[in-house]
Design a protein around this motif. Structure first.
Motif, PDB file in Angstrom:
ATOM      1  N   GLN A 170       0.791  -1.225   0.000  1.00 15.84           N
ATOM      2  CA  GLN A 170       0.000   0.000   0.000  1.00 15.84           C
ATOM      3  C   GLN A 170       0.827   1.279   0.000  1.00 15.84           C
ATOM      4  O   GLN A 170       0.641   2.171   0.827  1.00 15.84           O
ATOM      5  N   ILE A 171       1.743   1.357  -0.931  1.00 17.55           N
ATOM      6  CA  ILE A 171       2.535   2.582  -1.046  1.00 17.55           C
ATOM      7  C   ILE A 171       1.630   3.783  -1.316  1.00 17.55           C
ATOM      8  O   ILE A 171       1.947   4.909  -0.958  1.00 17.55           O
ATOM      9  N   ASP A 172       0.472   3.502  -1.889  1.00 21.46           N
ATOM     10  CA  ASP A 172      -0.520   4.554  -2.097  1.00 21.46           C
ATOM     11  C   ASP A 172      -0.837   5.240  -0.770  1.00 21.46           C
ATOM     12  O   ASP A 172      -0.910   6.467  -0.697  1.00 21.46           O
ATOM     13  N   ASP A 173      -0.998   4.467   0.294  1.00 20.00           N
ATOM     14  CA  ASP A 173      -1.287   5.034   1.619  1.00 20.00           C
ATOM     15  C   ASP A 173      -0.124   5.880   2.131  1.00 20.00           C
ATOM     16  O   ASP A 173      -0.329   6.903   2.786  1.00 20.00           O
ATOM     17  N   ILE A 174       1.081   5.444   1.847  1.00 20.10           N
ATOM     18  CA  ILE A 174       2.268   6.194   2.272  1.00 20.10           C
ATOM     19  C   ILE A 174       2.293   7.556   1.585  1.00 20.10           C
ATOM     20  O   ILE A 174       2.519   8.585   2.223  1.00 20.10           O
ATOM     21  N   TYR A 175       2.031   7.568   0.269  1.00 20.87           N
ATOM     22  CA  TYR A 175       2.010   8.840  -0.456  1.00 20.87           C
ATOM     23  C   TYR A 175       0.867   9.728   0.024  1.00 20.87           C
ATOM     24  O   TYR A 175       1.024  10.939   0.140  1.00 20.87           O
ATOM     25  N   LEU A 231      -1.373  11.362  -7.263  1.00 25.26           N
ATOM     26  CA  LEU A 231      -1.262   9.910  -7.099  1.00 25.26           C
ATOM     27  C   LEU A 231      -1.418   9.185  -8.437  1.00 25.26           C
ATOM     28  O   LEU A 231      -0.722   8.210  -8.705  1.00 25.26           O
ATOM     29  N   PHE A 232      -2.306   9.680  -9.289  1.00 23.57           N
ATOM     30  CA  PHE A 232      -2.455   9.082 -10.619  1.00 23.57           C
ATOM     31  C   PHE A 232      -1.140   9.222 -11.390  1.00 23.57           C
ATOM     32  O   PHE A 232      -0.668   8.273 -12.013  1.00 23.57           O
ATOM     33  N   PHE A 233      -0.550  10.403 -11.320  1.00 26.43           N
ATOM     34  CA  PHE A 233       0.731  10.669 -11.986  1.00 26.43           C
ATOM     35  C   PHE A 233       1.825   9.747 -11.454  1.00 26.43           C
ATOM     36  O   PHE A 233       2.553   9.116 -12.224  1.00 26.43           O
ATOM     37  N   HIS A 283       9.947   7.924  -6.833  1.00 25.27           N
ATOM     38  CA  HIS A 283      10.008   8.977  -5.817  1.00 25.27           C
ATOM     39  C   HIS A 283       9.942  10.341  -6.502  1.00 25.27           C
ATOM     40  O   HIS A 283      10.637  10.574  -7.504  1.00 25.27           O
ATOM     41  N   PRO A 284       9.125  11.258  -5.988  1.00 22.73           N
ATOM     42  CA  PRO A 284       8.975  12.573  -6.628  1.00 22.73           C
ATOM     43  C   PRO A 284      10.285  13.321  -6.866  1.00 22.73           C
ATOM     44  O   PRO A 284      10.417  14.046  -7.849  1.00 22.73           O
ATOM     45  N   ALA A 285      11.253  13.144  -5.983  1.00 28.30           N
ATOM     46  CA  ALA A 285      12.528  13.856  -6.133  1.00 28.30           C
ATOM     47  C   ALA A 285      13.311  13.372  -7.351  1.00 28.30           C
ATOM     48  O   ALA A 285      14.193  14.080  -7.833  1.00 28.30           O
ATOM     49  N   THR A 286      13.002  12.194  -7.836  1.00 24.62           N
ATOM     50  CA  THR A 286      13.755  11.641  -8.964  1.00 24.62           C
ATOM     51  C   THR A 286      13.016  11.762 -10.296  1.00 24.62           C
ATOM     52  O   THR A 286      13.524  11.317 -11.322  1.00 24.62           O
TER      53      THR A 286
END
Length: 108
Positions: A28-33, A59-61, A69-72
């Motif tokens: 559930q990485i979705d929950d983490i984000y 989250l869709f993106f 990871h957003p930073a990458t």
């Protein structure tokens, strides 16, 4: 056993990355984000509607990029995503703007 294929040969980096993404999706990485986004929003005065749209859009993106990871995330990946949306006649311009704004918010 995690680093080898069924034929006992070593995994390359891309194969290993794919395995890790699949494992993370199961947990559930979705929950983490969502928690990360909630924490980021706590520092803003955005309304509930904006929070919901930005969260769902981002989250869709992220899911389209296999939870990278957003930073990458590179500018080229963002451009490609927006171009892909723009070419889909079923996606409204306001929806595309929501994606752009949510990405800008979380990338800044």
């Amino acid at each position: 056993y995690l680093f080898v294929k069924n034929d006992q040969s070593q995994l390359c980096a891309d194969e290993f990355r794919a395995i890790i993404y699949n494992i993370l999706q199961r947990y559930q990485i979705d929950d983490i984000y969502r928690k990360m986004l909630k924490d980021a929003f706590a520092q803003t005065s955005f309304g509930y509607g904006t929070l919901k749209v930005y969260t769902n859009s981002f989250l869709f993106f992220i899911k389209r990029l296999k939870f990278k990871h957003p930073a990458t995330i590179t500018d080229q990946e963002i451009r490609s995503f927006i171009v892909e949306l723009s070419q889909n006649s079923e996606v409204a311009k306001n929806t595309i703007s929501n994606y752009i704004n949510s990405i800008k918010f979380f990338k800044s």
